[in-house]
Design a protein around this motif. Structure first.
Motif, mmCIF file in Angstrom:
data_model
loop_
_atom_site.group_PDB
_atom_site.id
_atom_site.type_symbol
_atom_site.label_atom_id
_atom_site.label_comp_id
_atom_site.label_asym_id
_atom_site.label_seq_id
_atom_site.Cartn_x
_atom_site.Cartn_y
_atom_site.Cartn_z
ATOM 1 N N GLY A 1 0.847 -0.750 0.597
ATOM 2 C CA GLY A 1 0.188 0.131 -0.233
ATOM 3 C C GLY A 1 0.712 0.926 -0.163
ATOM 4 N N SER A 2 0.182 2.440 -0.489
ATOM 5 C CA SER A 2 0.881 3.628 -0.214
ATOM 6 C C SER A 2 0.052 4.459 0.080
ATOM 7 C CB SER A 2 1.034 4.408 -1.665
ATOM 8 O OG SER A 2 1.396 5.713 -1.594
ATOM 9 N N PHE A 3 -0.068 5.396 1.446
ATOM 10 C CA PHE A 3 -0.404 6.612 2.531
ATOM 11 C C PHE A 3 0.345 7.601 2.189
ATOM 12 C CE2 PHE A 3 -0.298 1.816 3.477
ATOM 13 C CZ PHE A 3 -2.454 1.903 4.325
ATOM 14 N N THR B 1 -2.413 1.784 8.743
ATOM 15 C CA THR B 1 -2.165 0.669 7.374
ATOM 16 C C THR B 1 -2.681 0.138 7.677
ATOM 17 O OG1 THR B 1 0.214 -0.296 8.561
ATOM 18 C CG2 THR B 1 0.216 2.204 7.780
ATOM 19 N N HIS B 2 -4.105 -0.804 7.964
ATOM 20 C CA HIS B 2 -4.153 -2.078 7.780
ATOM 21 C C HIS B 2 -3.575 -2.525 7.783
ATOM 22 C CE1 HIS B 2 -7.308 0.962 6.249
ATOM 23 N NE2 HIS B 2 -6.957 0.840 5.289
ATOM 24 N N SER C 1 0.147 -1.699 -4.972
ATOM 25 C CA SER C 1 -0.088 -0.412 -5.077
ATOM 26 C C SER C 1 0.714 -0.904 -6.479
ATOM 27 C CB SER C 1 0.830 -0.316 -4.060
ATOM 28 O OG SER C 1 1.647 -1.566 -3.804
ATOM 29 N N CYS D 1 4.710 -0.943 2.844
ATOM 30 C CA CYS D 1 4.212 0.461 2.315
ATOM 31 C C CYS D 1 5.356 1.452 2.287
ATOM 32 C CB CYS D 1 3.058 0.637 3.748
ATOM 33 S SG CYS D 1 3.523 1.130 5.332
ATOM 34 N N HIS E 1 -3.739 8.057 5.610
ATOM 35 C CA HIS E 1 -4.988 7.510 4.980
ATOM 36 C C HIS E 1 -4.112 7.201 3.415
ATOM 37 C CE1 HIS E 1 -7.400 10.830 5.959
ATOM 38 N NE2 HIS E 1 -6.543 11.692 6.233
ATOM 39 N N ARG E 2 -4.786 6.333 3.299
ATOM 40 C CA ARG E 2 -4.155 5.258 2.062
ATOM 41 C C ARG E 2 -4.341 6.321 0.457
ATOM 42 N NH1 ARG E 2 -3.872 -0.192 1.119
ATOM 43 N NH2 ARG E 2 -4.387 -0.383 -1.301
ATOM 44 N N GLU F 1 -12.481 3.936 -3.740
ATOM 45 C CA GLU F 1 -11.481 4.403 -2.847
ATOM 46 C C GLU F 1 -11.460 5.480 -2.447
ATOM 47 O OE1 GLU F 1 -7.834 2.688 -2.694
ATOM 48 O OE2 GLU F 1 -8.361 0.347 -1.520
ATOM 49 N N SER G 1 -12.892 8.149 -0.375
ATOM 50 C CA SER G 1 -11.817 8.735 0.109
ATOM 51 C C SER G 1 -11.739 9.972 1.472
ATOM 52 C CB SER G 1 -10.827 9.322 -0.300
ATOM 53 O OG SER G 1 -9.175 9.507 0.179
#
Length: 460
Positions: free
Chosen positions: A105-107, A309-310, A220, A315, A115-116, A123, A127
């Protein structure tokens, strides 16, 4: 006296990539490194005890697990799945030596909360990074980006891509400051806001590259090699060796011989090796580089994922400069970081840490006399930290392009946390930011197969 087309000094990622490409194209190459290992400043350190020794820290505790289970990158960088480096891996078939896995993932940090970065239309709608009206404008903006072709003025919306600035483009679509911020820093991957007043073509291509890379895989746009980034230089070393080229490690370089302003040879431990061209990292020709700034990097060892980040095992988090009153961002990689602050996270899932452990890296450009304080916002996201290793290094750039001397001095590793170059290719049919086709399927330029964490190119 041995003679070569090219001599390469140093086995960092850039040097090994160039050596491999030249080998594939029939050049006779000699590669010399004063270090006893491959990778230079891009090396992966293993076992863990070697990392502690490198930073002059007492030996790791038994809670860290087996030292041989760790492969810690000194300068981690994610690979964009449709980026130039991946295309080089496919072209040279270095993929036969490497295994990859998709980063989860990217946040981006906004309002003190992680936030993602949205990667599907659903999404985007859910968001908190933008308001309701901005979401509609952002959708129109992304439609413009994905349909943009430099050679087709009909896709330009009456904007000249070589004269109109990115600020003009954002104003044209009436995007709010929050959307501009995460678009420029989390999608285009700029490390500061200077890009806003530059021609928009570069940023448009960077956003297209992000989108095309995201279209390859579901989680991602980023890939990372199993066992660490140090596998990349070694892969290109193996490639070059297959083509009969020579490597010398732990070998002192005494002198670079110039005649009439052009390089003619390298003198090493009493031997002279003639060449037509020389490529080297800054440490081998310090008189040909200049200091352009300083970079702080903090490697952190954790026993937990990053909050909010879940529970991602890998990430990237971007902390935009405007949140910090800085000139550049901070990046956090649960693996890496930059002039915004960037945080990168990797873990045992990428075979870079012991079971249940994580490696995070935080980095940014130094702007004050207290570098460690500058990355504190990134470090705060990682607490509690089991161990951290801090380094501050100079960013060196060449003083000339080497055309006359035939000496190409590579830049020292900067804060770019990914490979962000985009090359022209047939454009996949995409919407923001999903593909109409199945994810992970091959396109006309090939892809890296990662479902089983292998790097075998998929058939077209």
């Amino acid at each position: 006296m041995p003679e070569f087309d090219v001599i390469v000094l140093g086995t960092g990622l850039k040097e090994c990539v160039l050596s491999g490409l030249m080998s594939v194209n029939g050049k006779k190459v000699l590669h010399i490194d004063s270090n006893p290992y491959y990778g230079g400043e891009s090396a992966s350190i293993s076992p863990l005890e070697e990392l502690y020794k490198r930073f002059q820290v007492s030996a790791p505790s038994t809670s860290m697990g087996h030292g041989k289970d760790w492969n810690v990158d000194l300068i981690p960088k994610f690979l964009l799945a449709n980026g130039q480096l991946v295309k080089m891996l496919l072209y040279t078939e270095v993929t036969r030596y490497l295994d990859f896995k998709v980063v989860e993932g990217s946040f981006v940090l906004k309002g003190g909360k992680v936030h993602r970065v949205p990667c599907t239309e659903a999404e985007t709608q859910n968001s908190d990074l933008m308001g309701m009206f901005d979401k509609r404008r952002f959708r129109k903006f992304m439609s413009f980006i994905l349909s943009f072709e430099e050679s087709d003025p009909r896709t330009h919306h009456d904007l000249d891509p070589r004269r109109a600035t990115m600020r003009d483009v954002f104003r044209h679509f009436d995007l709010g400051d929050d959307v501009v911020e995460f678009t420029g820093h989390a999608l285009a991957l700029h490390v500061n806001d200077n890009y806003l007043d530059h021609p928009c073509l570069l940023t448009i291509n960077r956003i297209k590259l992000y989108s095309e890379s995201l279209a390859r895989y579901s989680l991602s746009p980023y890939l990372y090699p199993l066992f660490g980034l140090g596998e990349l230089p070694q892969g290109f070393v193996r490639l070059s060796a297959v083509y009969g080229n020579s490597y010398m490690l732990n070998r002192r370089v005494d002198d670079i011989v110039m005649e009439g302003g052009r390089v003619t040879a390298v003198r090493s431990e009493g031997e002279v090796f003639r060449c037509k061209q020389l490529i080297c990292d800054p440490s081998y020709a310090p008189e040909r580089v200049k200091k352009a700034g300083r970079v702080i990097r903090v490697i952190c060892l954790l026993n937990h994922p990053i909050k909010n980040t879940h529970d991602a095992n890998s990430c990237q988090i971007t902390i935009p400069q405007t949140h910090l009153n800085r000139k550049s961002d901070i990046h956090v990689c649960l693996l890496c970081v930059c002039a915004d602050i960037h945080v990168c996270l990797l873990s045992y899932s990428h075979n870079v840490a012991a079971e249940g452990k994580y490696v995070a890296s935080v980095s940014t450009m130094v702007e004050t006399s207290n570098p460690e304080k500058e990355v504190q916002p990134g470090l705060a996201l990682l607490e509690p930290i089991m161990e951290k290793f801090v380094s501050v290094s100079n960013l060196m750039i060449p003083t000339d392009d080497g055309r006359r001397s035939q000496v190409t001095n590579e830049r020292s590793s900067s804060l770019d946390r990914t490979t962000t170059r985009r090359t022209s290719r047939p454009r996949p049919k995409t919407s923001w930011i999903c593909t109409a086709a199945s994810r992970g399927q091959s396109s006309s330029s090939g892809t890296l197969k990662t479902a089983t964490a292998t790097a075998t190119p998929m058939s077209d």
